[in-house]
Design a protein around this motif. Structure first.
Motif, PDB file in Angstrom:
ATOM      1  N   ASN A 272       0.834  -1.208   0.000  1.00 34.33           N
ATOM      2  CA  ASN A 272       0.000   0.000   0.000  1.00 34.33           C
ATOM      3  C   ASN A 272       0.863   1.250   0.000  1.00 34.33           C
ATOM      4  OD1 ASN A 272      -2.443  -1.287  -0.009  1.00 34.33           O
ATOM      5  ND2 ASN A 272      -2.813  -1.079   2.195  1.00 34.33           N
ATOM      6  N   TYR A 276       0.385   3.853  -2.968  1.00 39.68           N
ATOM      7  CA  TYR A 276      -0.250   5.161  -2.718  1.00 39.68           C
ATOM      8  C   TYR A 276       0.798   6.257  -2.534  1.00 39.68           C
ATOM      9  CZ  TYR A 276      -4.310   2.204  -2.512  1.00 39.68           C
ATOM     10  OH  TYR A 276      -5.283   1.289  -2.844  1.00 39.68           O
ATOM     11  N   ASP A 302       5.174   6.217   4.820  1.00 36.86           N
ATOM     12  CA  ASP A 302       5.295   6.699   3.440  1.00 36.86           C
ATOM     13  C   ASP A 302       5.038   8.196   3.392  1.00 36.86           C
ATOM     14  OD1 ASP A 302       2.470   7.395   2.697  1.00 36.86           O
ATOM     15  OD2 ASP A 302       2.112   5.247   2.966  1.00 36.86           O
ATOM     16  N   ILE A 307      -4.456   9.895   3.796  1.00 36.10           N
ATOM     17  CA  ILE A 307      -5.857   9.445   3.931  1.00 36.10           C
ATOM     18  C   ILE A 307      -6.596  10.476   4.785  1.00 36.10           C
ATOM     19  CG2 ILE A 307      -7.330   7.520   4.700  1.00 36.10           C
ATOM     20  CD1 ILE A 307      -4.554   5.902   4.837  1.00 36.10           C
ATOM     21  N   ILE A 315     -10.833   2.506   6.590  1.00 34.94           N
ATOM     22  CA  ILE A 315      -9.925   1.762   5.706  1.00 34.94           C
ATOM     23  C   ILE A 315      -9.706   0.302   6.108  1.00 34.94           C
ATOM     24  CG2 ILE A 315      -8.637   3.676   4.639  1.00 34.94           C
ATOM     25  CD1 ILE A 315      -6.586   3.372   6.875  1.00 34.94           C
ATOM     26  N   PHE A 320     -13.347  -1.665   1.532  1.00 39.65           N
ATOM     27  CA  PHE A 320     -13.413  -0.197   1.517  1.00 39.65           C
ATOM     28  C   PHE A 320     -12.189   0.356   0.796  1.00 39.65           C
ATOM     29  CE2 PHE A 320     -12.295   4.008   2.927  1.00 39.65           C
ATOM     30  CZ  PHE A 320     -13.476   4.676   2.724  1.00 39.65           C
ATOM     31  N   ARG A 321     -12.423   1.279  -0.128  1.00 41.65           N
ATOM     32  CA  ARG A 321     -11.324   1.971  -0.813  1.00 41.65           C
ATOM     33  C   ARG A 321     -11.619   3.454  -0.782  1.00 41.65           C
ATOM     34  NH1 ARG A 321     -13.381  -2.356  -4.161  1.00 41.65           N
ATOM     35  NH2 ARG A 321     -11.728  -3.782  -4.785  1.00 41.65           N
ATOM     36  N   ALA A 322     -10.627   4.241  -0.345  1.00 39.76           N
ATOM     37  CA  ALA A 322     -10.841   5.686  -0.285  1.00 39.76           C
ATOM     38  C   ALA A 322     -10.979   6.230  -1.707  1.00 39.76           C
ATOM     39  CB  ALA A 322      -9.666   6.345   0.427  1.00 39.76           C
ATOM     40  N   SER A 327      -7.267   2.577  -6.516  1.00 41.49           N
ATOM     41  CA  SER A 327      -7.105   1.217  -6.029  1.00 41.49           C
ATOM     42  C   SER A 327      -7.187   0.235  -7.202  1.00 41.49           C
ATOM     43  CB  SER A 327      -8.191   0.905  -4.993  1.00 41.49           C
ATOM     44  OG  SER A 327      -8.239  -0.458  -4.733  1.00 41.49           O
ATOM     45  N   GLY A 332      -5.613  -3.053  -6.502  1.00 42.55           N
ATOM     46  CA  GLY A 332      -6.076  -3.245  -5.117  1.00 42.55           C
ATOM     47  C   GLY A 332      -7.398  -3.997  -5.060  1.00 42.55           C
ATOM     48  N   THR A 333      -7.591  -4.700  -3.945  1.00 42.19           N
ATOM     49  CA  THR A 333      -8.833  -5.468  -3.778  1.00 42.19           C
ATOM     50  C   THR A 333      -9.710  -4.884  -2.674  1.00 42.19           C
ATOM     51  OG1 THR A 333      -7.744  -6.840  -2.136  1.00 42.19           O
ATOM     52  CG2 THR A 333      -7.687  -7.631  -4.413  1.00 42.19           C
ATOM     53  N   GLY A 334      -9.142  -3.980  -1.876  1.00 43.23           N
ATOM     54  CA  GLY A 334      -9.901  -3.430  -0.753  1.00 43.23           C
ATOM     55  C   GLY A 334      -9.877  -4.371   0.445  1.00 43.23           C
ATOM     56  N   GLY A 336      -6.722  -5.739   1.663  1.00 39.04           N
ATOM     57  CA  GLY A 336      -5.387  -5.753   2.271  1.00 39.04           C
ATOM     58  C   GLY A 336      -5.370  -5.349   3.737  1.00 39.04           C
ATOM     59  N   LEU A 337      -5.950  -4.205   4.067  1.00 41.35           N
ATOM     60  CA  LEU A 337      -5.889  -3.722   5.452  1.00 41.35           C
ATOM     61  C   LEU A 337      -6.771  -4.541   6.390  1.00 41.35           C
ATOM     62  CD1 LEU A 337      -5.721   0.169   5.122  1.00 41.35           C
ATOM     63  CD2 LEU A 337      -3.893  -1.431   5.678  1.00 41.35           C
ATOM     64  N   SER A 361       1.422   8.733   5.174  1.00 40.64           N
ATOM     65  CA  SER A 361       0.776   7.884   6.182  1.00 40.64           C
ATOM     66  C   SER A 361       1.811   7.052   6.924  1.00 40.64           C
ATOM     67  CB  SER A 361      -0.191   6.892   5.516  1.00 40.64           C
ATOM     68  OG  SER A 361      -1.033   7.546   4.609  1.00 40.64           O
TER      69      SER A 361
HETATM   70  P1  ADP Z   1      -6.562  -1.803  -1.495  1.00 38.15           P
HETATM   71  O1  ADP Z   1      -6.431  -3.162  -2.041  1.00 38.15           O
HETATM   72  O2  ADP Z   1      -7.620  -0.988  -2.180  1.00 38.15           O
HETATM   73  O3  ADP Z   1      -5.262  -1.098  -1.365  1.00 38.15           O
HETATM   74  P2  ADP Z   1      -6.597  -1.933   1.408  1.00 38.15           P
HETATM   75  O4  ADP Z   1      -7.554  -2.621   2.321  1.00 38.15           O
HETATM   76  O5  ADP Z   1      -5.184  -2.356   1.472  1.00 38.15           O
HETATM   77  O6  ADP Z   1      -7.188  -2.053  -0.055  1.00 38.15           O
HETATM   78  O7  ADP Z   1      -6.665  -0.387   1.718  1.00 38.15           O
HETATM   79  C1  ADP Z   1      -7.948   0.232   1.776  1.00 38.15           C
HETATM   80  C2  ADP Z   1      -7.863   1.653   1.273  1.00 38.15           C
HETATM   81  O8  ADP Z   1      -7.091   2.428   2.207  1.00 38.15           O
HETATM   82  C3  ADP Z   1      -7.154   1.801  -0.057  1.00 38.15           C
HETATM   83  O9  ADP Z   1      -8.045   1.609  -1.138  1.00 38.15           O
HETATM   84  C4  ADP Z   1      -6.641   3.231   0.027  1.00 38.15           C
HETATM   85  O10 ADP Z   1      -7.683   4.127  -0.324  1.00 38.15           O
HETATM   86  C5  ADP Z   1      -6.349   3.430   1.518  1.00 38.15           C
HETATM   87  N1  ADP Z   1      -4.914   3.245   1.853  1.00 38.15           N
HETATM   88  C6  ADP Z   1      -4.350   2.148   2.368  1.00 38.15           C
HETATM   89  N2  ADP Z   1      -3.033   2.338   2.606  1.00 38.15           N
HETATM   90  C7  ADP Z   1      -2.758   3.593   2.211  1.00 38.15           C
HETATM   91  C8  ADP Z   1      -1.586   4.406   2.207  1.00 38.15           C
HETATM   92  N3  ADP Z   1      -0.404   3.944   2.651  1.00 38.15           N
HETATM   93  N4  ADP Z   1      -1.687   5.665   1.735  1.00 38.15           N
HETATM   94  C9  ADP Z   1      -2.870   6.143   1.293  1.00 38.15           C
HETATM   95  N5  ADP Z   1      -4.022   5.433   1.271  1.00 38.15           N
HETATM   96  C10 ADP Z   1      -3.972   4.178   1.721  1.00 38.15           C
END
Ligand code: ADP
Length: 374
Positions: A272, A276, A302, A307, A315, A320-322, A327, A332-334, A336-337, A361
């Motif tokens: 991520n 990002y 980073d 965010i 997140i 959820f994707r911002a 993404s 991205g799959t939404g 990861g976190l 972040s």
């Molecule tokens: P994704 O697969 O979309 O990256 P995550 O669950 O890893 O899904 O993250 C969810 C959302 O959080 C991302 O879509 C992004 O909008 C935001 N995000 C995660 N990590 C970061 C980061 N290091 N900097 C900025 N935004 C981030």
């Protein structure tokens, strides 16, 4: 049958085989109660008090002749004998039907607290008394709801790449003579296929981690090795995006847990951070030991897009994707976190985020250091 015998039989139904010996013993005893007497014998009170479930002996006047601590903790009875109306209603149904009835009642937990869902089973004992056994179903219902939502989200998420693949195949069919276009579509098909594979892998991962049973492999994991492995593996994707990833390891704590899961969690955070960030940017992974609390502290820092405060709260939710477009562009799959959160929870740790739009972040993971190390 005497009141005590009725109670014993009803408890037997509820508590199952383990309680049967006790129930049989109770049934052998003759209680002095006769029909119409709503006094609960001392022995019966003792048995009902010992039950793990909430137990209430309900009177015809919609009050409790007896209830145990669990029943009041569940909020279905009050110390003055008042009953939750749902339980009293259920008892009336049981008397009218002359049989066991069960249902769920919603118990409100004050103005701020969410209400809880309590399963109640009522057995009529006599014309005057009924036995209600109550159990908290809140977590079970919440888990069912989460599972339902997850299934809906998964099918929605899978439809996107599958739909794209089908459109791209049609596009190839329609442009079979144009080699350049066919190559371009083939490249896009490969990208969608990669996305689909990642999505399926992550869905399997998250279902496994959230499955309830512990997936932790319980081994001693040196965190410095985890950092080294992740930073090394991230180099290819970092170079592709012109991002530098470095490790800053100032301690070598070990934790008890699952090496592969910890690698996966840290990898998600580093991916991520790379995805990002803008080109030319730096990502730092630090590992230290908090001298005050004696916990291992991992940080992924980073200087990327950041965010917003509202999104920081969301997140860690699945899917959820911002910024869905970004993404999607980064594959991205939404999930990861959400995987990070569950892996850290499985290790009894915490994960926090600090972030500021356009500044960057920092994701911090705190894990308890393995005892022998402390
Ligand atoms: P994704 O697969 O979309 O990256 P995550 O669950 O890893 O899904 O993250 C969810 C959302 O959080 C991302 O879509 C992004 O909008 C935001 N995000 C995660 N990590 C970061 C980061 N290091 N900097 C900025 N935004 C981030």
């Amino acid at each position: 049958m005497t009141l005590e015998m009725w109670l014993a039989a009803a408890i037997g139904v509820v508590v199952g085989a383990a309680g049967m010996a006790l129930v049989v013993a109770l049934m052998k005893r003759r209680a002095s109660d006769e029909g119409g007497n709503t006094t609960i014998p001392h022995r019966t009170r003792e048995v009902l008090s010992a039950l793990q479930s909430g137990s209430i002996v309900v009177r015809r006047d919609r009050r409790a002749a007896f209830s145990n601590h669990t029943a009041s903790a569940l909020g279905v009875t009050r110390p003055d004998g008042a009953l939750h109306p749902g339980v009293a209603d259920l008892a009336e149904v049981a008397w009218a039907a002359e049989q066991v009835v069960e249902d769920e009642v919603e118990v409100s937990r004050g103005v701020l607290g969410a209400s809880s869902i309590v399963h109640v089973r009522v057995t009529p004992l006599s014309n005057d008394l009924a036995l209600a056994i109550a159990n908290d179903n809140t977590e079970m219902r919440a888990a069912e709801q989460t599972r339902r939502e997850f299934a809906v989200n998964v099918s929605h998420e899978l439809k996107t790449p599958v739909g794209a693949l089908s459109l791209l195949a049609e596009a190839i069919e329609g442009n079979a003579d144009d080699t350049e276009m066919v190559e371009d579509f083939a490249k896009k098909i490969r990208r969608e296929a990669r996305r689909l594979t990642k999505l399926i892998q992550e869905i399997i991962e998250i279902s496994r981690i959230q499955g309830g049973e512990s997936v932790i492999d319980h081994e001693v994991v040196p965190l410095a090795e985890v950092v080294e492995e992740v930073v090394e593996a991230a180099q290819v994707s970092a170079e592709a995006r012109d991002v530098t990833v470095v490790a800053d390891v100032s301690a070598s704590p070990t934790v008890m847990g699952d090496h592969d899961l910890l690698v996966m969690a840290l990898r998600n955070l580093v991916d991520n951070a790379i995805n990002y960030s803008d080109r030319g940017s730096h990502v730092t992974v630090t590992l230290a030991r908090d001298a005050d609390t004696d916990v291992a502290v991992l940080k992924v820092i980073d200087a990327g897009i950041g965010i917003s405060t509202e999104n920081q709260e969301r997140i860690f939710e699945r899917f959820f994707r911002a910024d869905p477009a970004r993404s999607r562009e980064t594959g991205g799959t939404g999930l990861g976190l959400s995987i990070v959160k569950h892996v850290v929870l499985q290790h009894s740790g915490v994960v926090e985020v600090w972030s500021k739009p356009t500044v960057g972040s920092t994701f911090t993971v705190r894990l308890t250091i393995h005892q022998e190390e402390q």
